[in-house]
Design a protein around this motif. Structure first.
Motif, PDB file in Angstrom:
ATOM      1  N   ILE A  61     -31.699  -1.070  22.865  1.00 53.04           N
ATOM      2  CA  ILE A  61     -31.094  -0.351  23.984  1.00 53.04           C
ATOM      3  C   ILE A  61     -31.060   1.138  23.641  1.00 53.04           C
ATOM      4  O   ILE A  61     -30.905   1.520  22.480  1.00 53.04           O
ATOM      5  N   ALA A  62     -31.251   1.982  24.642  1.00 53.20           N
ATOM      6  CA  ALA A  62     -31.017   3.432  24.524  1.00 53.20           C
ATOM      7  C   ALA A  62     -31.773   4.080  23.368  1.00 53.20           C
ATOM      8  O   ALA A  62     -31.225   4.891  22.625  1.00 53.20           O
ATOM      9  N   GLY A  63     -33.044   3.709  23.206  1.00 58.12           N
ATOM     10  CA  GLY A  63     -33.855   4.307  22.150  1.00 58.12           C
ATOM     11  C   GLY A  63     -33.660   3.689  20.787  1.00 58.12           C
ATOM     12  O   GLY A  63     -34.192   4.204  19.796  1.00 58.12           O
ATOM     13  N   LYS A  84     -25.071   1.842  15.988  1.00 64.71           N
ATOM     14  CA  LYS A  84     -25.222   2.635  17.209  1.00 64.71           C
ATOM     15  C   LYS A  84     -25.482   1.722  18.413  1.00 64.71           C
ATOM     16  O   LYS A  84     -24.945   1.946  19.504  1.00 64.71           O
ATOM     17  N   MET A  85     -26.308   0.693  18.216  1.00 56.75           N
ATOM     18  CA  MET A  85     -26.561  -0.270  19.290  1.00 56.75           C
ATOM     19  C   MET A  85     -25.269  -0.939  19.735  1.00 56.75           C
ATOM     20  O   MET A  85     -25.047  -1.148  20.936  1.00 56.75           O
ATOM     21  N   SER A  91     -20.543  -0.549  26.156  1.00 61.24           N
ATOM     22  CA  SER A  91     -20.351   0.123  27.448  1.00 61.24           C
ATOM     23  C   SER A  91     -20.775  -0.746  28.622  1.00 61.24           C
ATOM     24  O   SER A  91     -20.406  -0.479  29.771  1.00 61.24           O
ATOM     25  N   HIS A  92     -21.533  -1.809  28.346  1.00 54.87           N
ATOM     26  CA  HIS A  92     -21.968  -2.734  29.394  1.00 54.87           C
ATOM     27  C   HIS A  92     -21.185  -4.046  29.347  1.00 54.87           C
ATOM     28  O   HIS A  92     -21.609  -5.048  29.940  1.00 54.87           O
ATOM     29  N   CYS A 127     -14.465  -1.832  12.482  1.00 62.53           N
ATOM     30  CA  CYS A 127     -15.190  -2.364  13.627  1.00 62.53           C
ATOM     31  C   CYS A 127     -15.160  -1.385  14.796  1.00 62.53           C
ATOM     32  O   CYS A 127     -14.113  -1.091  15.352  1.00 62.53           O
ATOM     33  N   ILE A 128     -16.330  -0.863  15.113  1.00 66.75           N
ATOM     34  CA  ILE A 128     -16.488  -0.067  16.325  1.00 66.75           C
ATOM     35  C   ILE A 128     -17.592  -0.722  17.151  1.00 66.75           C
ATOM     36  O   ILE A 128     -18.554  -1.253  16.612  1.00 66.75           O
ATOM     37  N   GLY A 129     -17.450  -0.691  18.448  1.00 63.78           N
ATOM     38  CA  GLY A 129     -18.473  -1.261  19.298  1.00 63.78           C
ATOM     39  C   GLY A 129     -18.400  -2.768  19.363  1.00 63.78           C
ATOM     40  O   GLY A 129     -17.417  -3.404  18.959  1.00 63.78           O
TER      41      GLY A 129
END
Length: 388
Positions: A61-63, A84-85, A91-92, A127-129
């Protein structure tokens, strides 16, 4: 972690709807779910709350792309890419996911395996994301005839020796593998993988009905992007599609971009197999959330036009679908909201052995998505903490 109360909200559990309903969260876990309002809770009038989405088949996703980062860097680069992914997926509405490789060299898949192990270890500390639940190896043990957008240079026969190396490199974090069951040694490979706790999906396959059933008996429990990159149905050779459809223990992945499968086929599949077996996936690639243009998938050139991904010869090459759009697509073709939500929460969790996630039930992880009545995301909770 503290306590929070979300009240006066339409709850999709996803087995039923509760309205108005209340959810009490404590220490990252759902403590209570009940009908009615709580005067001291956060009033979410006009909102819908569903379990966090779980995508068990997504390349990028996103590059960002797990295989690309493995081909062009080190395990540290893979770890950075995955983290980063995880933020992009969140966000989705995705709160848990399986980064998915495509067919590649042994060395590249080893790097990917180590990177997943490192990213999971990092998330345990900070934990992020969205939470990375393990690795999905889509290939390299697939059919050259049904390779789809997989690189034929690296397609090979199943190898338990290779699997042992991937398993060790990943720290035991390979969650699922897509394999073509007609390949020599596939049944032995499936049996070995299942004994490790790895879930097996059948895909990119030209298998006969008999070969498919043998793989299911050996422990395969899922079909990878059903109908796509599979031997078509024939009235004298029913093949893989009929074999998986008629086997009640087999979960069925579908890409609900309404391009890979038309609405009529989605409705037929749900009607025949039952909603409890359907797993919505995105099969998203590096171009997701980016403009049309030229991209790469496993070293192959992909052209994205009008959001549709194809190789130069016209073969579909993954998608630019996101899970929130997948939900809206299902509802738009007449699938009841609670059923649509189930295919992207509880079902995928069960398909790959994730427990205490994917539902709004007491003792389950408080992974939640709050949406408006148009199914636009407004807030997201991961383990009881508001992340967006």
């Amino acid at each position: 972690m503290g306590k929070s109360i979300l009240t006066n909200v339409r709850i999709i559990t996803p087995f039923e709807e509760i309205f108005p309903g209340t959810i009490e969260i404590e220490n990252g876990v759902i403590k209570r779910v009940y009908a009615g309002k709580n005067p001291i809770g956060e009033n979410l009038e006009g909102k819908i709350i569903v379990p966090g989405f779980i995508d068990i088949h997504t390349h990028g996703i996103a590059g960002l792309d797990i295989t690309y980062s493995s081909m062009n860097g080190s395990e540290d680069n893979v770890e950075e890419t995955l983290l980063k992914m995880s933020e992009k997926y969140l966000s989705h509405g995705v709160t848990r996911f399986l980064p998915t490789t495509v067919t590649a060299s042994h060395e590249v898949l080893l790097i990917a395996s180590r990177g997943v192990k490192n990213a999971i270890a990092y998330q345990k500390k900070s934990c992020i994301g969205a939470i990375i639940e393990g690795l999905h190896l889509e290939g390299p043990y697939i059919s050259k005839e049904k390779k789809g957008a997989q690189n034929p240079e690296f397609i090979r026969l199943p190898s338990i020796k290779e699997l042992k190396e991937y398993w060790e490199a990943s720290g035991g974090n390979i969650k699922t593998i897509t394999i073509a069951p007609e390949l020599e040694g596939s049944v032995e490979f499936i049996s070995y993988a299942r004994n490790l706790g790895i879930y097996i999906s059948l895909g990119h396959t030209n298998a006969t009905y008999e070969k498919t059933k043998a793989a299911i008996y050996a422990g395969a429990n899922r079909a990878t992007h059903l109908y796509n990159a599979m031997r078509p149905i024939n009235h004298r050779e029913p093949g893989v599609i009929i074999a998986v459809l008629e086997s009640p223990q087999v979960y069925l992945e579908i890409i609900t971009d309404l391009i890979h499968i038309l609405p009529q086929i989605i409705n037929f599949t749900i009607g025949h197999a039952g909603i409890e077996r359907i797993v919505t996936i995105t099969d998203s690639i590096i171009a997701t959330d980016l403009p049309d243009g030229e991209y790469s998938l496993g070293g192959l050139k992909v052209i994205v036009k009008d959001g549709i991904c194809r190789l130069e010869d016209g073969t579909l090459a993954g998608s630019t679908l996101t899970m929130d759009n997948a939900l809206r697509n299902l509802v738009s073709i007449g699938i009841p909201l609670k059923d649509a939500v189930r295919t992207m929460t509880y079902n995928p969790a069960r398909a790959v052995g994730l427990y205490k996630v994917g539902a709004i039930l007491p003792s389950y992880s408080a992974d939640l998505v709050i949406m408006d009545e148009e199914l636009n995301i407004e807030a997201i909770y991961v383990r009881g903490e508001q992340a967006i």
